[in-house]
Structure formats: C-alpha cells, structure tokens
Design an enzyme around this catalytic site. Structure first.
Site, short mmCIF file in Angstrom:
data_model
loop_
_atom_site.label_atom_id
_atom_site.label_comp_id
_atom_site.label_asym_id
_atom_site.label_seq_id
_atom_site.Cartn_x
_atom_site.Cartn_y
_atom_site.Cartn_z
N ASP A 1 43.21 52.37 22.26
CA ASP A 1 43.62 51.08 22.81
C ASP A 1 45.15 50.95 22.66
OD1 ASP A 1 42.13 48.37 23.75
OD2 ASP A 1 43.86 47.83 22.54
N HIS B 1 34.60 52.47 22.89
CA HIS B 1 36.00 52.13 22.71
C HIS B 1 36.37 51.98 21.24
CE1 HIS B 1 39.81 50.57 24.18
NE2 HIS B 1 39.70 49.51 23.39
N TYR C 1 50.08 42.21 24.97
CA TYR C 1 49.90 42.46 26.41
C TYR C 1 51.11 41.95 27.18
CZ TYR C 1 45.00 43.62 25.54
OH TYR C 1 43.85 44.23 25.10
#
Length: 372
Positions: free
Chosen positions: A171, A350, A299
């Site tokens: 990630d 993930h 982000y």
C-alpha cells in the site's frame, strides 16, 4: 531517540465506550450484501464488542513489548517499533504500513522475522508509523507525502546504527519503499513489495497482454470503478471527511472495517481473514490518536507526486491473489529490472502480514535470500 511508552488514560477509554453507547445509527442498507457499503448489523456487532469485551491493554502491552520508540526527524516526531534479532549478522529491515493499516499489521510477524528457524534469515526489524498515522506526529504544514517520508526513513535507519539495510512495504508502504530506493539506494541491500505499482508505461512496454494479464487488468478496472471512492475523497477533501471520523468511533470503525471485507482473501466475511481483536487493534490506532483526517492526507499529499521511474535496486515481489493493485511479472520487470524474486502465493490479500503472517514472513525471507 527514546523509548515511547504507550499509556492511554482510562478516561479516554471511558470516553470511547460512552461515545459508542450514544451512536446514532443510519437506516439499514436495503440490499442483502455489501454493495452499498458495510452492513449496519456488522458495524453494530463490532461496536458492541469494542464497547464491552475488547481489551485495549492487551494490544498496548504488545506494542510496548515490541520496542515502541520515538525520534524527531525534520521537525516531526516519528513513532516506530524496533525489534533486534538475537542473531549475529541479522539484516536490518525497514517495514512500512499503508492505509488503513498501522504498525499493528506487523505484530504477528515480528518474532518470525527477528528469530527465524534459520539464523541466516534473521532481521533487525524497524516498523515506523507513517506521518499522521498512529503515534507519529501529525504534520502541522503540508508537504509530508511519500517522498518526504522516504527521506525521513533514510535518516531513521542510520540513526539506529543501520548503514546497510533492506526495506519492505505494501500500500502506501510500497510507495514509500520504492521512493526510498530512489533517494537512498546506495544504502539499500534491496526491497520487497507485496503491492507493486508499475504504471501504464511498463504495462504498454511489455507488449500485448496475456490472457492472465487481461484478467489482472479487468480486476483492477473493477476496483477502480466500484471500490475507489474512498481514495477520491481522501485525495481531494480529507479535512471534510475528518470531522465525522474524529467525532464518531462507529464511523471510524466502519470506514476502516469495510476495507477488510473488500481487500482481504476471505470467504465472505472479513473475520475469515483477520481476527476481530486485530481488526479493532488497528482501528484503535486511528481512534486514540485522532488520525482520521491526518492519515487521509497522505492521499492528498502523494497522488500528485507519484514517481513511476525505474527502480534500480534489487527487488523482490510477492503477488498475493487478492491484492487490489495486481501486477504481472512481465510488467514488474519493466520498472524493476533487477527483479531477484517474484512469487505468487496461493492465498492472501492486501493485508498480507495480518492475513497470512507465516506465509508473509517466509516470502520476505525468500526474497532477501537473493540479496543478502
């Protein structure tokens, strides 16, 4: 550089339970599945456990026992776990989490990495919390994206006495790790990734996709079209999102737990892959530190600065079957030409270290056997 003892006051835990008890719930979804988001009944079940039987002190003790420490880098406090191997010659390994993860992801692999069956595979393990996450500081000014974080990690390792080291990530941890390979490659033995971002150029350079690669592209397209609204929100308006996450533990829990259904290798329920206690341990590192907005800023900070240039350092990749950003070995080789190890485990998603800790640890060992 100093120990960081985590001691959450009882009053904060009492406040959490009181807030959970006052939750105003939304109307129930009107579909029989997760297509509208995490079901009301499951969030209520999670929050009931959280308020009544969940034991934060257990997790707190685990974190403290794993070498919880803190240091200031570039004006920001960086929290990290640090587990030294008992074996001479152990390789220092920097392991970085992503969103919506935390250092909790690695609690069940620390011992396996530091004290493996074969001492030749041993690591001194360093697990930092990303800026704005967990017990790391919350940046007061903009600028702390993946690039600046990588440069901070390049200061952290020599500060601990590690001039030569490996790095691992998934990630955002994968993005930081690949950037670290570009800014501190001279000190890296190599890197290992369990999410490999290759970019359109590498995919096109590999030529016409194979049938398997077409399936990977389709899987990613489905994730982008139906499962990426969270990223659009966090990369554009993280502050707006943060008000609800800061005020409502039920909202913070739901915002994170939904991804453990969508992104893990499960049989229809997130707890097929990750235990309820570990799921709530991870949520606690967001709730207790009020990190809903500050973690989302990664982000906002990093999407515009994504660097997809060639990575020259030795690289290992573990392509878990339910990873949300899939890649093929052919694509990977175009961005990572010194690919030493590439494997496709038969299970895991993930959150590989949380879902399959033994398998994850063996993947890391196998990758770095080609680089030590």
């Amino acid at each position: 550089m100093e120990p960081y003892v985590i001691e959450i006051p009882d009053a904060e835990l009492d406040d959490l339970r009181a807030r959970l008890g006052r939750t105003r719930w939304p109307a129930r979804e009107n579909v029989p599945d997760w297509s509208q988001g995490i079901p009301l009944a499951y969030v209520q079940e999670l929050c009931e456990t959280w308020a009544t039987t969940y034991d934060w002190r257990r997790c707190e003790a685990e974190l403290n026992a794993a070498g919880s420490s803190q240091t200031a880098i570039d004006g920001l406090d960086v929290h990290f776990l640090h587990v030294r191997s008992p074996h001479a010659g152990a390789l220092p390994l920097l392991v970085t989490h992503g969103w919506p993860g935390s250092v909790v992801e690695f609690l069940d692999v620390l011992h396996a990495l530091a004290d493996p069956p074969d001492p030749a595979d041993a690591f001194h393990v360093v697990c930092p919390s990303l800026p704005g996450f967990g017990f790391s500081g919350q940046p007061p000014q903009a600028g702390w994206g993946a690039d600046r974080t990588a440069r901070a990690w390049a200061q952290l390792m020599p500060r601990l006495g590690y001039e030569r080291y490996g790095a691992q990530g998934g990630d955002w941890g994968a993005m930081v790790t690949t950037r670290l390979a570009q800014v501190d490659g001279a000190h890296l033995v190599g890197i290992h990734l369990n999410m490999v971002v290759v970019g359109r150029e590498a995919i096109d350079a590999a030529g016409p996709p194979t049938p398997q690669e077409r399936a990977l592209l389709q899987r990613y397209a489905e994730h982008r079209d139906k499962g990426s609204a969270y990223a659009s929100q966090q990369r554009t308006r993280p502050q707006t999102l943060g008000y609800g996450l800061a005020d409502s533990p039920a909202a913070q829990c739901a915002w994170i737990a939904e991804k453990f259904h969508a992104w893990t290798d499960n049989d229809g329920h997130p707890e097929d892959a990750v235990s309820r206690d570990r799921l709530l341990d991870n949520v606690m590192l967001y709730w207790l530190t009020n990190a809903g907005a500050t973690s989302a800023r990664m982000y906002w900070e990093s999407f515009a600065e994504r660097e997809l240039g060639t990575i020259a350092v030795p690289t290992g990749a573990s392509l878990f079957p339910k990873e949300i950003v899939p890649a093929s070995e052919r694509w990977i080789r175009h961005r990572f030409p010194d690919l030493r190890y590439c494997n496709e485990p038969d299970r895991g998603g993930h959150f590989a270290a949380l879902e399959q800790p033994e398998l994850f640890a063996e993947e890391v060992r196998a990758a770095f056997r080609t680089m030590r």
